[in-house]
Scaffold this motif. Structure first.
Motif, PDB file in Angstrom:
ATOM      1  N   LEU A  92       0.858  -1.179   0.000  1.00 37.17           N
ATOM      2  CA  LEU A  92       0.000   0.000   0.000  1.00 37.17           C
ATOM      3  C   LEU A  92       0.897   1.233   0.000  1.00 37.17           C
ATOM      4  O   LEU A  92       1.781   1.345   0.844  1.00 37.17           O
ATOM      5  CB  LEU A  92      -0.915  -0.019   1.228  1.00 37.17           C
ATOM      6  N   ILE A  93       0.661   2.128  -0.924  1.00 35.98           N
ATOM      7  CA  ILE A  93       1.407   3.380  -1.010  1.00 35.98           C
ATOM      8  C   ILE A  93       0.453   4.515  -0.693  1.00 35.98           C
ATOM      9  O   ILE A  93      -0.644   4.584  -1.248  1.00 35.98           O
ATOM     10  CB  ILE A  93       2.017   3.570  -2.411  1.00 35.98           C
ATOM     11  N   ILE A  94       0.863   5.409   0.199  1.00 36.19           N
ATOM     12  CA  ILE A  94       0.091   6.592   0.544  1.00 36.19           C
ATOM     13  C   ILE A  94       0.873   7.790   0.014  1.00 36.19           C
ATOM     14  O   ILE A  94       2.074   7.902   0.247  1.00 36.19           O
ATOM     15  CB  ILE A  94      -0.083   6.740   2.072  1.00 36.19           C
ATOM     16  N   CYS A  95       0.193   8.688  -0.708  1.00 34.90           N
ATOM     17  CA  CYS A  95       0.908   9.828  -1.287  1.00 34.90           C
ATOM     18  C   CYS A  95       0.086  11.098  -1.142  1.00 34.90           C
ATOM     19  O   CYS A  95      -1.105  11.055  -0.871  1.00 34.90           O
ATOM     20  CB  CYS A  95       1.234   9.549  -2.756  1.00 34.90           C
ATOM     21  N   GLY A  96       0.756  12.230  -1.322  1.00 30.80           N
ATOM     22  CA  GLY A  96       0.093  13.530  -1.295  1.00 30.80           C
ATOM     23  C   GLY A  96       0.160  14.198   0.063  1.00 30.80           C
ATOM     24  O   GLY A  96       0.819  13.717   0.979  1.00 30.80           O
ATOM     25  N   PRO A  97      -0.554  15.343   0.197  1.00 31.42           N
ATOM     26  CA  PRO A  97      -0.509  16.119   1.438  1.00 31.42           C
ATOM     27  C   PRO A  97      -1.324  15.444   2.544  1.00 31.42           C
ATOM     28  O   PRO A  97      -2.543  15.581   2.607  1.00 31.42           O
ATOM     29  CB  PRO A  97      -1.115  17.470   1.030  1.00 31.42           C
ATOM     30  N   GLN A  98      -0.652  14.715   3.397  1.00 33.64           N
ATOM     31  CA  GLN A  98      -1.288  13.964   4.475  1.00 33.64           C
ATOM     32  C   GLN A  98      -0.218  13.509   5.437  1.00 33.64           C
ATOM     33  O   GLN A  98       0.966  13.637   5.151  1.00 33.64           O
ATOM     34  CB  GLN A  98      -2.062  12.765   3.918  1.00 33.64           C
ATOM     35  N   THR A 131      -2.632   0.586  -4.479  1.00 34.19           N
ATOM     36  CA  THR A 131      -1.918  -0.680  -4.530  1.00 34.19           C
ATOM     37  C   THR A 131      -1.839  -1.129  -5.984  1.00 34.19           C
ATOM     38  O   THR A 131      -2.778  -0.936  -6.753  1.00 34.19           O
ATOM     39  CB  THR A 131      -2.578  -1.755  -3.636  1.00 34.19           C
ATOM     40  N   SER A 132      -0.723  -1.692  -6.345  1.00 33.82           N
ATOM     41  CA  SER A 132      -0.457  -2.096  -7.720  1.00 33.82           C
ATOM     42  C   SER A 132      -1.131  -3.424  -8.049  1.00 33.82           C
ATOM     43  O   SER A 132      -1.238  -4.301  -7.196  1.00 33.82           O
ATOM     44  CB  SER A 132       1.055  -2.224  -7.912  1.00 33.82           C
ATOM     45  N   PHE A 136      -5.085   0.170  -8.078  1.00 36.14           N
ATOM     46  CA  PHE A 136      -6.364   0.457  -7.439  1.00 36.14           C
ATOM     47  C   PHE A 136      -6.087   1.612  -6.500  1.00 36.14           C
ATOM     48  O   PHE A 136      -5.176   1.557  -5.679  1.00 36.14           O
ATOM     49  CB  PHE A 136      -6.866  -0.769  -6.680  1.00 36.14           C
ATOM     50  N   VAL A 137      -6.854   2.689  -6.635  1.00 35.14           N
ATOM     51  CA  VAL A 137      -6.586   3.895  -5.857  1.00 35.14           C
ATOM     52  C   VAL A 137      -7.856   4.377  -5.173  1.00 35.14           C
ATOM     53  O   VAL A 137      -8.957   4.279  -5.721  1.00 35.14           O
ATOM     54  CB  VAL A 137      -5.968   5.003  -6.751  1.00 35.14           C
ATOM     55  N   GLY A 146      -6.763  -8.916  10.465  1.00 34.34           N
ATOM     56  CA  GLY A 146      -5.306  -8.830  10.485  1.00 34.34           C
ATOM     57  C   GLY A 146      -4.746  -8.031  11.643  1.00 34.34           C
ATOM     58  O   GLY A 146      -3.552  -8.078  11.919  1.00 34.34           O
ATOM     59  N   GLY A 147      -5.586  -7.243  12.329  1.00 37.00           N
ATOM     60  CA  GLY A 147      -5.154  -6.538  13.530  1.00 37.00           C
ATOM     61  C   GLY A 147      -4.350  -5.268  13.315  1.00 37.00           C
ATOM     62  O   GLY A 147      -3.872  -4.671  14.277  1.00 37.00           O
ATOM     63  N   GLY A 148      -4.193  -4.832  12.066  1.00 31.88           N
ATOM     64  CA  GLY A 148      -3.426  -3.619  11.817  1.00 31.88           C
ATOM     65  C   GLY A 148      -4.000  -2.827  10.665  1.00 31.88           C
ATOM     66  O   GLY A 148      -4.742  -3.349   9.832  1.00 31.88           O
ATOM     67  N   ALA A 149      -3.663  -1.538  10.630  1.00 31.88           N
ATOM     68  CA  ALA A 149      -4.167  -0.643   9.591  1.00 31.88           C
ATOM     69  C   ALA A 149      -3.200   0.516   9.439  1.00 31.88           C
ATOM     70  O   ALA A 149      -2.209   0.614  10.164  1.00 31.88           O
ATOM     71  CB  ALA A 149      -5.561  -0.139   9.961  1.00 31.88           C
ATOM     72  N   VAL A 150      -3.513   1.386   8.507  1.00 30.73           N
ATOM     73  CA  VAL A 150      -2.784   2.641   8.340  1.00 30.73           C
ATOM     74  C   VAL A 150      -3.776   3.771   8.578  1.00 30.73           C
ATOM     75  O   VAL A 150      -4.846   3.813   7.956  1.00 30.73           O
ATOM     76  CB  VAL A 150      -2.165   2.772   6.929  1.00 30.73           C
ATOM     77  N   GLU A 151      -3.440   4.659   9.492  1.00 29.78           N
ATOM     78  CA  GLU A 151      -4.260   5.835   9.768  1.00 29.78           C
ATOM     79  C   GLU A 151      -3.719   6.999   8.946  1.00 29.78           C
ATOM     80  O   GLU A 151      -2.535   7.332   9.043  1.00 29.78           O
ATOM     81  CB  GLU A 151      -4.199   6.183  11.251  1.00 29.78           C
ATOM     82  N   VAL A 152      -4.594   7.600   8.127  1.00 25.55           N
ATOM     83  CA  VAL A 152      -4.194   8.714   7.272  1.00 25.55           C
ATOM     84  C   VAL A 152      -5.012   9.934   7.655  1.00 25.55           C
ATOM     85  O   VAL A 152      -6.241   9.872   7.720  1.00 25.55           O
ATOM     86  CB  VAL A 152      -4.432   8.389   5.780  1.00 25.55           C
ATOM     87  N   LYS A 153      -4.322  11.037   7.892  1.00 26.29           N
ATOM     88  CA  LYS A 153      -4.989  12.317   8.165  1.00 26.29           C
ATOM     89  C   LYS A 153      -4.814  13.190   6.929  1.00 26.29           C
ATOM     90  O   LYS A 153      -3.718  13.655   6.639  1.00 26.29           O
ATOM     91  CB  LYS A 153      -4.407  12.979   9.404  1.00 26.29           C
ATOM     92  N   ALA A 154      -5.928  13.386   6.205  1.00 24.65           N
ATOM     93  CA  ALA A 154      -5.918  14.189   4.984  1.00 24.65           C
ATOM     94  C   ALA A 154      -6.216  15.645   5.329  1.00 24.65           C
ATOM     95  O   ALA A 154      -7.029  15.929   6.213  1.00 24.65           O
ATOM     96  CB  ALA A 154      -6.948  13.660   3.992  1.00 24.65           C
TER      97      ALA A 154
END
Length: 141
Positions: free
Chosen positions: A1-7, A40-41, A116-117, A19-27
């Motif tokens: 998983l790739i996270i990009c941009g202003p965040q 993700t590719s 997939f975005v 799975g017990g885990g995640a990514v928290e993103v603050k946009a």
């Protein structure tokens, strides 16, 4: 998983998501909705007519209390980032849920050419991204 941009983003542990885990993103919510994104590719070659299913487990909250809407698509991973087939908006809640995009490939694509975005910058918000799955329902690998 790739996270990009202003965040800003960080890995989090959450036993309530698969799975017990995640990514928290603050946009930041400034500019276009696609300015910040998670992608993700598609790591297999895609053939014209392939039925692609993209599943992602998400939850989100907007800073203004409104319901978050995130745009999702499959796209070519180079300018001009053309979309491939159907696109959709996910109306995301503050509880973990599975969101699905189904689309059909318009032509052949080499391995890794498509992604997939999910656009994350539709508002000032926090989006938690759990597991992401991509299936080619037309073929078995």
């Amino acid at each position: 998983l790739i996270i990009c941009g202003p965040q800003t983003n960080k890995k989090i542990k959450d036993a309530s998501v698969q799975g017990g885990g995640a990514v928290e993103v603050k946009a930041q919510g400034v500019g276009e909705s696609y300015a910040a994104a998670a992608q993700t590719s598609l790591d297999k070659p895609i053939k014209a007519g392939d039925q692609i299913e993209c599943d992602v487990i998400l939850k989100a909250t907007r800073d203004d209390g409104q319901a978050p809407t995130l745009h999702a698509r499959v796209q070519v991973n180079e300018a001009p980032y053309s979309g491939v087939g159907a696109e959709t908006d996910f109306n995301v809640t503050n509880q973990w849920a599975l969101y699905t995009l189904k689309t059909t490939a318009d032509k052949d694509y080499d391995k890794g050419k498509l992604v997939f975005v999910v656009h994350l910058n539709s508002a000032k918000q926090t989006v938690d991204i759990g597991p992401v799955f991509v299936f080619d329902n037309s073929r078995t690998f």
